[in-house]
Design a protein around this motif. Structure first.
Motif, PDB file in Angstrom:
ATOM      1  N   CYS A  33      10.224  14.037  31.899  1.00  0.00           N
ATOM      2  CA  CYS A  33      10.014  13.214  30.702  1.00  0.00           C
ATOM      3  C   CYS A  33       9.323  14.000  29.596  1.00  0.00           C
ATOM      4  O   CYS A  33       8.312  14.659  29.815  1.00  0.00           O
ATOM      5  CB  CYS A  33       9.197  11.980  31.061  1.00  0.00           C
ATOM      6  SG  CYS A  33       8.764  10.982  29.627  1.00  0.00           S
ATOM      7  N   CYS A  36       5.616  12.071  29.229  1.00  0.00           N
ATOM      8  CA  CYS A  36       4.622  11.989  30.313  1.00  0.00           C
ATOM      9  C   CYS A  36       4.849  13.003  31.432  1.00  0.00           C
ATOM     10  O   CYS A  36       4.012  13.144  32.314  1.00  0.00           O
ATOM     11  CB  CYS A  36       4.550  10.567  30.866  1.00  0.00           C
ATOM     12  SG  CYS A  36       5.902  10.134  31.968  1.00  0.00           S
ATOM     13  N   CYS A  76      12.712   6.941  31.336  1.00  0.00           N
ATOM     14  CA  CYS A  76      11.626   7.335  32.245  1.00  0.00           C
ATOM     15  C   CYS A  76      11.065   6.090  32.948  1.00  0.00           C
ATOM     16  O   CYS A  76      10.744   5.099  32.296  1.00  0.00           O
ATOM     17  CB  CYS A  76      10.517   8.046  31.466  1.00  0.00           C
ATOM     18  SG  CYS A  76       9.041   8.385  32.449  1.00  0.00           S
ATOM     19  N   CYS A  79       6.997   5.694  31.612  1.00  0.00           N
ATOM     20  CA  CYS A  79       6.614   5.342  30.236  1.00  0.00           C
ATOM     21  C   CYS A  79       7.748   4.667  29.466  1.00  0.00           C
ATOM     22  O   CYS A  79       7.572   4.267  28.329  1.00  0.00           O
ATOM     23  CB  CYS A  79       6.115   6.589  29.488  1.00  0.00           C
ATOM     24  SG  CYS A  79       7.436   7.761  29.130  1.00  0.00           S
TER      25      CYS A  79
END
Ligand SMILES: [Zn+2]
Length: 438
Positions: A33, A36, A76, A79
């Motif tokens: 990601c 994150c 993701c 997040c």
């Protein structure tokens, strides 16, 4: 659940199989990601292989090989950032950019109204400092210059930055991030206002961009950013706004999370009609208590939660909706061609290239397209090789249908090209689903 290999399931078509295939895609996907760092990414929409949408082809280039990259967006699990892998670096995409903002009248007007509003709201003066990231050809900063407010543009594409400099708008040719922010501070003061319109989606290194703004922002300064709202993209089927140059697609919840990680608070938000539905966020330093968080922030968060933006299943429902839209558009085109009608395009925007490549629409369906930007005249659309002419060409050829590719400015185009009705021509808009305007 054990993860079986794809080959074992080849040829079967149960729902369970689809689930297994999705699971395997996660396994095969090597990206992490952009925000994150999680590697738990799930397929959001697979639009197949596509060339870079701004890589218009010259006549000499038609016989050369063209690079195609996967256009596959993932979400993701942690997040909920929807994102594409970075197949090509920003340097390849943005150092010579074909998009001059000043060619879209409604966008220039949008910028003028914003300047008026924000100057009033933040009480900007002749001793303020305004910085715009990805300032393009100065379409926005020119309005501050007229008011005598000091500005600085940061623009990576040298050709469009040059246009801005010629108009008298100070512009540095650079990618913006932490390093550029520190370099700018050696020459200029902290910014009272940092503007970034349609830049958040375009940067490969999201955290570097946000951290750069954090560094450049004065203690009571404000950041405003506009970007397409994922909520509208999904609700209105705007899958064609997914292209390689757009690395990220944001809900408000996710963008709030990104800014919070860099100690920035979103204290206000507006929903705008631009680009099919955008958000304008207002950010400040976490410790700047002078700007309370508005009820609009809380209301939008609640609305996104209720819509399903914190649940993976909602994101996974998008793909089938997109396939249905493709079938409807192709049905229309097949029928029109079987009736002997002529169909041409209007516009050569990035989103048009995603749509045409994904749907497999070439000159067999769309004889040509037109664009107001002279940079594109005489060139061909990437992948589909549809030729691009000046808009007057439509008046010379009198087509039955004009397919509007930049559907976000359809009203403006229908007004500019109202003359097609003289010969019974009709406008067609492909998104959210194909619609003919008699
Ligand atoms: Zn993430």
């Amino acid at each position: 659940m054990p993860r079986a290999g794809i080959t074992r399931y080849a040829g079967t078509r149960s729902v369970a199989t689809t689930e297994v295939l999705h699971e395997d895609r996660i396994k095969m996907n090597t990206m992490s990601c952009r925000f994150c760092g999680s590697t738990s990414l799930h397929s959001f929409i697979d639009l197949g292989m596509s060339p870079l949408c701004e890589s218009y082809i010259s006549a000499e280039g038609l016989n050369s090989m063209e690079r195609f990259y996967p256009l596959h967006a993932y979400v993701c699990e942690h997040c909920f950032l929807v994102q594409l892998d970075t197949y090509v670096g920003g340097e390849d995409i943005f150092t010579e950019y074909a998009y001059f903002s000043s060619y879209a009248d409604s966008w220039v007007e949008h910028a003028r109204r914003y300047t008026e509003m924000i100057t009033e709201r933040l009480q900007l003066q002749r001793d303020s400092q305004v910085v715009e990231i990805a300032s393009n050809d100065g379409y926005l900063l020119q309005h501050f210059v007229k008011r005598g407010i000091p500005v600085l543009g940061v623009e990576p594409a040298a050709n469009v930055a040059h246009e801005a400099i010629q108009k008298g708008i100070p512009t540095v040719v650079k990618f913006f991030g932490e390093q550029t922010a520190r370099a700018l501070l050696a020459q200029t003061k902290h910014a009272d206002l940092i503007i970034g319109n349609n830049v958040l989606a375009h940067v490969p290194d999201l955290n570097d961009l946000v951290q750069g703004m954090k560094i450049l922002l004065n203690p009571h300064g404000v950041i405003t950013m506009e970007f397409p709202h994922l909520m509208r993209l999904m609700a209105e089927n705007q899958f064609d706004t997914i292209y390689h140059e757009h690395f990220s697609y944001f809900s408000f919840l996710t963008v709030q999370r990104v800014f919070a990680t860099h100690d920035l608070v979103l204290f206000d938000v507006e929903e705008l009609p631009t680009h099919g539905g955008s958000l304008r966020i207002y950010a400040r330093h976490q410790d700047d208590a002078s700007k309370p968080v508005s009820h609009r922030v809380l209301e939008l968060r609640d609305r996104e939660k209720a819509a399903g933006f914190t649940q993976l299943a909602y994101y996974r429902s998008f793909e089938e909706q997109v396939k249905a839209t493709k079938r409807k558009l192709l049905s229309f085109l097949i029928q029109a061609k079987q009736q002997g009608k002529t169909v041409v395009g209007y516009g050569a925007p990035g989103k048009g290239n995603t749509l045409l490549n994904y749907c497999g629409i070439r000159t067999d369906f769309l004889a040509y397209t037109v664009d107001r930007n002279p940079y594109k005249h005489g060139k061909f659309l990437p992948g589909t090789h549809i030729p691009i002419f000046h808009p007057d060409y439509i008046k010379q050829t009198c087509p039955d249908y004009v397919l509007i590719l930049p559907w976000n400015v359809k009203k403006e185009i229908m007004a500019q090209m109202a003359c097609i009705r003289e010969w019974g021509g009709q406008f067609v808009v492909p998104i959210p689903e194909v619609k003919v305007y008699p």
